[in-house]
Design an enzyme around this catalytic site. Structure first.
Site, PDB file in Angstrom:
ATOM      1  N   LYS A   1       0.826  -1.204   0.000  1.00  0.00           N
ATOM      2  CA  LYS A   1       0.000   0.000   0.000  1.00  0.00           C
ATOM      3  C   LYS A   1       0.862   1.257   0.000  1.00  0.00           C
ATOM      4  CE  LYS A   1       1.074   1.049   4.431  1.00  0.00           C
ATOM      5  NZ  LYS A   1       1.688   2.318   4.914  1.00  0.00           N
TER       6      LYS A   1
ATOM      7  N   ASP B   1      -1.934  -1.843   9.718  1.00  0.00           N
ATOM      8  CA  ASP B   1      -2.001  -1.990   8.262  1.00  0.00           C
ATOM      9  C   ASP B   1      -2.590  -3.325   7.818  1.00  0.00           C
ATOM     10  OD1 ASP B   1      -0.904   0.503   7.879  1.00  0.00           O
ATOM     11  OD2 ASP B   1       1.133  -0.233   7.541  1.00  0.00           O
TER      12      ASP B   1
END
Length: 311
Positions: free
Chosen positions: A19, A148
């Protein structure tokens, strides 16, 4: 040296994406030792792959691939092992699986590669063991592993609040093309956060109270409308200033990219990776070549990408 990978009749393969943080607003340090966050995630088409097979006990090894994994731990501190063990504890299943990971997300680059490993391990072991947890149950376990990990399960684009693990999906139209410039030296995430806290304390009289972390509505509009140029103007990271103060080489690389065709650039997470948003595929090729010509490592990536999945 890792043990030889044990083959089983029905291996399960799961993938999960890395990401980039488009925005990251950091609140003041709270009593629980964490900083409240508001961030905008975008998953990129750099996928970690976890293959799980039946085997006695939990064991992990890394497959040869594009990322140097020679220094990575394979024991109980590894996030993928922790994910598998957490799933076993939550479901009462025996913690028996051998995991083989192929890494494609750069290590210690602020791109969530370890979190993607954990997300893929959760899915792979859930399928291997037939524990059949719901998506909501898996996200709850993921949140226990790190801020995350839930986003690696979800993918796409999303707003994260709290510690970054309270997720709301965000609509994103079209493709966004990125060039990721990597540093040969990592950065300590705790040290970067400490530097931010120290700076705020030292200049409190000038800075005033830290605002409540928020994701600007304009960022969500840029994603919904597929407006690459607007999004580039809105890239923001409260951790960027302490990163650049600690690492002048990263500051120089950021300026280089922004003067070589990038619409905008930002430190991803706590660094040291720089993410540059460009107009399209040709511009990504050109900027990646510029970085390569000066001896930097750079990759092209496209987002938003799909979240973790089996198969």
């Amino acid at each position: 040296m890792t043990e030889r990978f044990a083959h089983a009749a029905a291996p399960v393969t799961a993938t999960a994406p890395g990401k980039v943080n488009l925005t990251l607003a950091v609140g003041d340090l709270a009593a629980d030792g964490y900083h409240p966050l508001a961030t905008t995630f975008m998953a990129l088409d750099l996928y970690e792959e976890v293959v799980a097979v039946e085997g006695e006990g939990l064991r992990l090894e890394y497959a040869p691939g594009p990322i140097d994994v020679s220094r990575l731990e394979t024991g109980e501190t590894n996030l993928a092992i922790r994910a598998a063990r957490l799933l076993a504890e939550a479901t009462g299943h025996a913690a028996d699986a051998h995991l083989r990971i192929t890494k494609r997300v750069p290590i210690a680059g602020g791109m969530g590669g370890g979190s993607a490993d954990a997300a893929a391990a959760l899915l792979a072991c859930d399928a291997l063991w037939g524990t059949r947890l719901t998506a909501e149950d898996l996200r709850a376990l993921a949140a226990k592993l790190g801020s995350d990990v839930p986003f690696a399960l979800l993918g796409g684009a999303a707003v994260g609040a709290g510690r970054g693990d309270e997720l709301t999906s965000a609509l994103a139209e079209g493709e966004f093309h990125w060039v990721l410039r990597f540093s040969g030296r990592g950065l300590s995430t705790p040290a970067v956060y400490r530097a931010l806290d120290e700076h705020r304390t030292r200049f409190a009289a000038d800075l005033g109270p830290t605002p409540e972390p928020l994701v600007p509505e304009a960022v969500l509009h840029a994603l919904r409308s597929g407006d690459v140029r607007l999004l580039a103007e809105l890239l923001q990271n409260d951790l960027q200033a302490p990163v650049l103060r600690r690492r002048p080489d990263i500051a120089e690389a950021l300026e280089f990219g922004e003067t070589r065709g990038a619409l905008g650039g930002v430190v991803s997470g706590s660094g040291p990776t720089l993410a540059f948003l460009v107009e399209g595929r040709d511009e990504a090729d050109a900027l990646a070549a510029e970085f390569a010509a000066r001896g930097d490592r750079a990759l092209r990536a496209v987002g938003p990408a799909t979240g973790a999945r089996v198969g």
